[in-house]
Scaffold this motif. Structure first.
Motif, short mmCIF file in Angstrom:
data_model
loop_
_atom_site.label_atom_id
_atom_site.label_comp_id
_atom_site.label_asym_id
_atom_site.label_seq_id
_atom_site.Cartn_x
_atom_site.Cartn_y
_atom_site.Cartn_z
N ASP A 37 51.34 9.81 42.56
CA ASP A 37 51.41 11.25 42.30
C ASP A 37 52.74 11.86 42.72
O ASP A 37 53.24 12.77 42.09
CB ASP A 37 50.27 11.98 43.01
CG ASP A 37 48.92 11.69 42.38
OD1 ASP A 37 48.89 11.08 41.30
OD2 ASP A 37 47.90 12.06 42.99
N THR A 38 53.35 11.36 43.79
CA THR A 38 54.59 11.92 44.30
C THR A 38 55.82 11.17 43.80
O THR A 38 56.80 11.79 43.39
CB THR A 38 54.59 11.89 45.85
OG1 THR A 38 53.43 12.55 46.32
CG2 THR A 38 55.83 12.57 46.41
N HIS A 39 55.79 9.84 43.80
CA HIS A 39 56.97 9.02 43.52
C HIS A 39 57.10 8.62 42.06
O HIS A 39 58.15 8.16 41.64
CB HIS A 39 56.96 7.77 44.40
CG HIS A 39 56.92 8.09 45.86
ND1 HIS A 39 57.96 8.71 46.51
CD2 HIS A 39 55.96 7.89 46.80
CE1 HIS A 39 57.65 8.86 47.79
NE2 HIS A 39 56.44 8.38 47.97
N GLY A 40 56.06 8.71 41.27
CA GLY A 40 56.12 8.37 39.85
C GLY A 40 55.70 6.94 39.56
O GLY A 40 54.85 6.38 40.25
N LEU A 41 56.32 6.33 38.54
CA LEU A 41 55.99 4.97 38.12
C LEU A 41 56.73 3.95 38.97
O LEU A 41 57.89 4.15 39.33
CB LEU A 41 56.34 4.76 36.66
CG LEU A 41 55.59 5.62 35.66
CD1 LEU A 41 56.14 5.39 34.26
CD2 LEU A 41 54.12 5.32 35.70
#
Length: 73
Positions: A37-41
């Protein structure tokens, strides 16, 4: 001796309240693609007994269980 896990209260059949759902901890393996949710893929690069290390392209982040913000793709 104390346990690090909280003991679940016993649910009585006559209770009007629903029992709390079981906490499911997802299992990750090296090279799994994940979404955070915070850092992405990212891609899992290491799995330890205590955490998972994920490469998000610009940085490696160690994520500890129960992995609430991360899911396997």
């Amino acid at each position: 001796m104390s346990s690090s896990r909280r003991a679940r209260p016993r649910h009585l059949a006559s209770s009007p309240f629903k029992p709390e759902p079981e906490l499911v901890v997802e299992v990750f393996e090296v090279d799994d693609r994940v979404s955070h949710d915070t850092h992405g893929l990212g891609r899992v690069v290491a799995v330890d007994p205590v955490c998972v290390t994920v490469d998000f392209g610009d940085r490696n982040v160690r994520v500890a269980p129960p992995f609430a913000k991360m899911s396997k793709l």
